[in-house]
Every structure is written in C-alpha cells, then in structure tokens.
Design a protein around this motif. Sequence first.
Motif, PDB file in Angstrom:
ATOM      1  N   GLU A 178      -5.803   6.412  14.343  1.00 13.21           N
ATOM      2  CA  GLU A 178      -4.467   6.814  13.887  1.00 13.21           C
ATOM      3  C   GLU A 178      -4.527   8.019  12.948  1.00 13.21           C
ATOM      4  N   TRP A 179      -5.671   8.224  12.281  1.00 12.11           N
ATOM      5  CA  TRP A 179      -5.916   9.306  11.345  1.00 12.11           C
ATOM      6  C   TRP A 179      -5.192   9.079  10.015  1.00 12.11           C
ATOM      7  N   ALA A 180      -5.514   9.913   9.066  1.00 10.14           N
ATOM      8  CA  ALA A 180      -4.915   9.840   7.735  1.00 10.14           C
ATOM      9  C   ALA A 180      -4.787  11.249   7.180  1.00 10.14           C
ATOM     10  N   LEU A 181      -4.074  11.357   6.087  1.00 12.33           N
ATOM     11  CA  LEU A 181      -3.985  12.622   5.361  1.00 12.33           C
ATOM     12  C   LEU A 181      -4.639  12.430   4.000  1.00 12.33           C
ATOM     13  N   PHE A 224      -8.344  13.333  -9.005  1.00 16.83           N
ATOM     14  CA  PHE A 224      -7.699  12.364  -8.132  1.00 16.83           C
ATOM     15  C   PHE A 224      -7.381  12.950  -6.763  1.00 16.83           C
ATOM     16  N   PHE A 225      -7.209  12.067  -5.793  1.00 18.50           N
ATOM     17  CA  PHE A 225      -6.704  12.430  -4.466  1.00 18.50           C
ATOM     18  C   PHE A 225      -6.018  11.208  -3.877  1.00 18.50           C
ATOM     19  N   SER A 226      -5.290  11.414  -2.803  1.00 16.19           N
ATOM     20  CA  SER A 226      -4.677  10.280  -2.112  1.00 16.19           C
ATOM     21  C   SER A 226      -5.135  10.272  -0.660  1.00 16.19           C
ATOM     22  N   LEU A 227      -5.155   9.081  -0.106  1.00 18.32           N
ATOM     23  CA  LEU A 227      -5.414   8.885   1.316  1.00 18.32           C
ATOM     24  C   LEU A 227      -4.183   8.176   1.854  1.00 18.32           C
ATOM     25  N   SER A 228      -3.478   8.816   2.786  1.00 18.06           N
ATOM     26  CA  SER A 228      -2.181   8.334   3.245  1.00 18.06           C
ATOM     27  C   SER A 228      -2.160   8.135   4.752  1.00 18.06           C
ATOM     28  N   PHE A 229      -1.427   7.126   5.164  1.00 14.28           N
ATOM     29  CA  PHE A 229      -1.284   6.797   6.578  1.00 14.28           C
ATOM     30  C   PHE A 229       0.185   6.888   6.952  1.00 14.28           C
ATOM     31  N   LEU A 230       0.435   7.452   8.135  1.00 15.22           N
ATOM     32  CA  LEU A 230       1.794   7.654   8.611  1.00 15.22           C
ATOM     33  C   LEU A 230       1.974   6.906   9.921  1.00 15.22           C
ATOM     34  N   SER A 231       3.204   6.589  10.257  1.00 12.68           N
ATOM     35  CA  SER A 231       3.477   5.918  11.525  1.00 12.68           C
ATOM     36  C   SER A 231       3.317   6.900  12.682  1.00 12.68           C
ATOM     37  N   ALA A 236       4.676   8.913   4.342  1.00 10.77           N
ATOM     38  CA  ALA A 236       3.636   7.912   4.604  1.00 10.77           C
ATOM     39  C   ALA A 236       4.214   6.503   4.510  1.00 10.77           C
ATOM     40  N   ASN A 237       3.521   5.560   5.138  1.00 14.59           N
ATOM     41  CA  ASN A 237       3.911   4.161   4.994  1.00 14.59           C
ATOM     42  C   ASN A 237       2.860   3.353   4.235  1.00 14.59           C
ATOM     43  N   LEU A 238       1.702   3.960   3.996  1.00 14.41           N
ATOM     44  CA  LEU A 238       0.635   3.342   3.223  1.00 14.41           C
ATOM     45  C   LEU A 238      -0.109   4.451   2.496  1.00 14.41           C
ATOM     46  N   VAL A 239      -0.270   4.306   1.179  1.00 16.43           N
ATOM     47  CA  VAL A 239      -0.920   5.336   0.372  1.00 16.43           C
ATOM     48  C   VAL A 239      -1.926   4.666  -0.556  1.00 16.43           C
ATOM     49  N   MET A 240      -3.127   5.221  -0.581  1.00 15.05           N
ATOM     50  CA  MET A 240      -4.134   4.797  -1.544  1.00 15.05           C
ATOM     51  C   MET A 240      -4.334   5.934  -2.531  1.00 15.05           C
ATOM     52  N   LEU A 241      -4.067   5.660  -3.792  1.00 18.45           N
ATOM     53  CA  LEU A 241      -4.294   6.635  -4.851  1.00 18.45           C
ATOM     54  C   LEU A 241      -5.715   6.415  -5.359  1.00 18.45           C
TER      55      LEU A 241
END
Length: 169
Positions: free
Chosen positions: A23-26, A73-80, A121-126
Amino acid sequence: MHAFQTFPIEQFDMNPFTKIGKEWALVTAGDKNKCNTMTVSWGGVGVLWGKNVVYIFIRDSRYTKEFIDNGEFFSLSFLSEEHRASLQYCGAHSGRTDNDKWANAGLTPEFRHSIPYPDEANLVMLCRKMARIPITEDTFLDPQIMERWYADHDMHEMYVGEIIEVMAR
C-alpha cells in the motif's frame, strides 16, 4: 483539518508487509516553514533498544532526506486507496524542483507537536529519530543486492525512529 484520535500503541495491529510493501506510505519531515514528503515502500515496525520503532530507508539523492537529517522528528503516514495517485505523485516528483508538490499531489500538510504529516492520511505515526545507519556496499553479504538495487550507487540510509504517538481515524 480532519479529526484524528490518538491510538494506544498496545492496540496497534497492522500487517507491515501489506501496509508498507504494497500500500506504501509517506514519510514527512521539516517544520511549519518548509517540509517535504515522499513515498516509501521499504521499512518496517518493531521493537529496538527497548522502544517501539519504525525503520525506513531513504536514498542519498532524495530531497526529503535533507529534512530528516536536519530535524529530530518525522512522520510515517498511510493513506487509503483513494489517494493512490497522491502516493504515486510523491514517489515520482521531488520537492526540490516541484515548488508546490503538496498541492500537486492533492495533499495538505498538517502538524502535531510541530511534526508534519498529510492531513489526508488515515493512520499516522509520529516518530523521534533515534539512528541513521548508512547502507554501504561492504555490508552486503549477497552481491546481487548491489547489482540489482544500487548499480547507480545511489545508496540508502536506514533511519530508526521511536514511535512517540499513533493517530488514526
């Protein structure tokens, strides 16, 4: 701005092979003055050094790497799936030359604890950056890795980030 809820990491359940690999992430880094995001499909989640972590791989040539290197810091985010075109755009276009990459990708930067992430995004990891580990040719035990993935010598660095907060909707 979309409503996110913090999510207890103890209840976090995802298949990283699907979420990251298919699905990949940003990955996003920077600050409110300037930030950049890029698509990633290599990485994982786990436990390291007594912390819940993500690890991602970023090539030396990527513009987002400069933001990660210069920040904490960075974020890892998932989108639908409806945002697949945004993920493809962010994987094919550099913020170094695309002055409006966020808008052109159909994304909106948002911030929590001054950490940027895409509002779509629908899920984000900070994440708080813990380590940066260069991947070098001499680390490969399988010589085919260099031939297949690094013929141009545009190497990756692995970043390990402590997950400090998970947000979901």
